[in-house]
Design a protein around this motif. Sequence first.
Motif, short mmCIF file in Angstrom:
data_model
loop_
_atom_site.label_atom_id
_atom_site.label_comp_id
_atom_site.label_asym_id
_atom_site.label_seq_id
_atom_site.Cartn_x
_atom_site.Cartn_y
_atom_site.Cartn_z
N ASP A 1 85.68 -14.11 -11.77
CA ASP A 1 86.18 -13.57 -10.74
C ASP A 1 84.85 -13.16 -9.78
O ASP A 1 84.25 -12.31 -9.86
N GLU A 2 84.92 -13.86 -8.62
CA GLU A 2 83.58 -13.63 -7.58
C GLU A 2 82.47 -13.59 -8.02
O GLU A 2 81.53 -12.87 -7.88
N GLY B 1 88.82 -5.66 -3.26
CA GLY B 1 88.25 -7.12 -2.58
C GLY B 1 87.68 -7.93 -3.79
O GLY B 1 87.27 -7.37 -4.87
N GLN C 1 84.08 -9.36 -11.69
CA GLN C 1 83.62 -9.34 -10.45
C GLN C 1 82.48 -7.94 -10.43
O GLN C 1 81.37 -8.29 -9.92
N SER D 1 91.92 -10.46 -8.25
CA SER D 1 91.36 -9.51 -9.52
C SER D 1 92.43 -9.13 -10.32
O SER D 1 92.10 -9.02 -11.49
MG LIG Z 1 88.80 -9.35 -6.33
#
Ligand SMILES: [Mg+2]
Lengths: 272, 500
Positions: free
Chosen positions: A178-179, A272, A87, A43
């Motif tokens: 991003d995710e 995360g 994200q 990230s």
């Molecule tokens: Mg991340």
Amino acid sequence: MADLEIRNLHVRIEEHEILKGVDLDVSRGEIHALMGPNGSGKSTLASTLMGHPAYEITEGSITFRGEDITEQEPHERAKAGLFLAFQYPVAIPGVSVANFLRMAINAKRSGTDTQSGTGQEPITVKEFRNQLQHAVELLDVDRAFTSRHLNDGFSGGEKKRAEILQMAMLRPDVAILDETDSGLDIDALRTVAEGVQRLHDEQGLGALIITHYQRILHHVRPQFVHIMLDGRIVLEGGVELVERLEREGYDHLRQEFGASEAGAVAAGDGSG
Amino acid sequence: MRLAPSRPVTAVAEDGRAGRAPALSTAGAGAAVDNGSAGARSGATGASARAKSGAHREAALYHALAGRGAGDGRSLAELRKAALEAAAAAELPVWRRSGFWTTSLQGLKLEELDAGAQPSNPGTVPEVVARTLPERARAGRIVQSANTVMAVELDGELERRGVILCSLEDAFRDHHELVAPYFSRRLTIDRHKLEALNAALWSGGVFLYVPPGTVVEDPFEVVYAIERAGVAQYGRTLVLGAPNSEFRVHEYDLGEDFDEDGQSLHAGAFELYLQQGARCRLAQVQDWGSGEVFDVSTRFVGVGRDAYCHWLPSLLGGRLVRQHLELAVSEPGGEMAFRGLFFTEEHEHLDAFAVDLHETGPSGGDVHWRGAATGESRASFEGLIQIDPGAQQTHTYLQIHSMMLSPKARLDAIPSVLVSSDDVSASHGGTVGELDEAAIFYMQSRGLDRPTAVRVIVEGFFEPLITELEDEPLQELVRAKVARKLAAAREDIEAYATSR
Ligand SMILES: [Mg+2]
Ligand SMILES: Nc1ncnc2c1ncn2[C@@H]1O[C@H](COP(=O)(O)OP(=O)(O)O)[C@@H](O)[C@H]1O
């Protein structure tokens, strides 16, 4: 020369060096996967590419379509054709999805405060409506969805759909996702992944898909896979890397590439 | 934006506290001192708060505007005389409340202001009016500049159907039987010097009457304009909605951006009475411009049996503004929605006191205000829910949201609840926000530059109320005024963002 060129990128936040020399190339029409455990810096890379002011670049450069954008403002990067699917998308109360998109499209067209804009006229109502209809179908959302305030009270899945909807409308050259897959149920994941694949097929989108699962890669097939550990890309290859990760997990890689277990655990506490 | 639930919103009485009188005396004692006695302590008239005749009120209650006007049978001349005596005896008002807040009019140089001031160009509608009011269909329009009504127009068909729109002076002469029972029915004339001066010296003024059952789609526009320094404008408006009438009123309080030295004053008194089943949407756009304009106004809206009022003032400019706004449900079945937005900049000072008053039940209330502050401005919003004894089955809610846009600005939002019936619900909530950097970055990543992103956030903050205007031209005007203020405060906002 690749469209997006990242060279020896070192990034610091609040005195901590997070990225420790990242090199990566992404071009239009290419799908890349960037994988790595929580806290490895994915990230951070995404935010830095988009120009987030909290991330300080201490070394290295980012070049986009031949222009050094290391110091550019986020909106200039967006106008140049870069896109970040967040994200954690942020709520914008009081602004409908449709109105926000119209503003964003017109900002990109206007080019008043940067050379990167094309100096076009604002989008016509008809053109906008057609594009929106197309995007709404692609993402399998209700048309009423675009009258809701952006991300305000959206479920996790709706937020991710809204990100890809914006991407479809803004037609970037290179998008960082991003995710986008995390927190989606299997149907939503398929819709979102197929949307990305179609934008690649139809618009020639280049994508850097950040994930720490393999799931999404069963729906979008990356040509290139990069593995990040502790702020560095430690392994690169084709889709076979995904399978190797599935078999061996990140622990095996950590041992192989010497990222300390302690460091990795500490990093794992991150966002995360 | 970051909106923490109920951060330092100073709550005086907690949610839904309901109790009989004895309980209330303790619960409400502090509240009355802090919030309830604006009327009582205003000015140095020595006049203490008085109870409404015929209804005993707890000492702890806020004393609603009780009415000493023509409703009690006095003639206009008698009222003017009494008011003049009150004015002579009074000092310029100072309002204080807890939290180190003072609104003082003692800087007003009253002796330099002309209460007989005439429009700058008697033949033409003031420039500021011409350029501000939207081109649109309307039921009628009345314009007062300084102390003269200079233009009245009313749709011919409506006139035939008995709608009246004229100066209040003319109304006293031509429609005395309609005006006399209502004029100053709930307004006082002696709480403070400026109120008394208004009651003594007003000229021109506005009277609107909508006959029974008359439904009017387009708005009636009421305009007060100040074009230069040296003016004391004593505005006076009376609106009557007869049974089952339905209409809109848009009031504009506009100042030319005069830059000559010197002050001007608007001291206004506004009354709107809705009779059985009447429905009114009342919107007010106040922007006195960049000149040194003081505004001390009292506005009362009375909602009768099964009537409804949606009231939305937009307070968007003035050097020093004190607004006492009271929306009262006076008869069973009345409902109201009390909205408001304000945005202060530079050295502006705004003190708004809004009362959601329930005199009988069943009744419904819903109060929702939003405010933002830039520059070194000061804004105070006090919102009071008061449910009188016997106003059973009242349900009301008060919410206040505020947004700080400058380190040097100050914005206080103070909700309070005074309840003296037991079968009711009353509660309040609110948020205090600042610009959310994450939201700004998000929008920048979509191609909006930073000032645009800030504008989108602040407009989005006001949008829930702007939407409720339900009138496209008015919405555009308010949005434009918000955008103008933001553009002017751009550097200030930038500095604030980087300092955090
Ligand atoms: Mg991340
Ligand atoms: N805003 C921040 N402030 C402090 N530390 C941060 C911040 N953002 C990220 N980090 C740290 O940087 C490291 C990498 O985080 P991140 O880039 O979010 O990793 P990933 O996305 O791969 O999970 C973590 O150790 C995290 O704690």
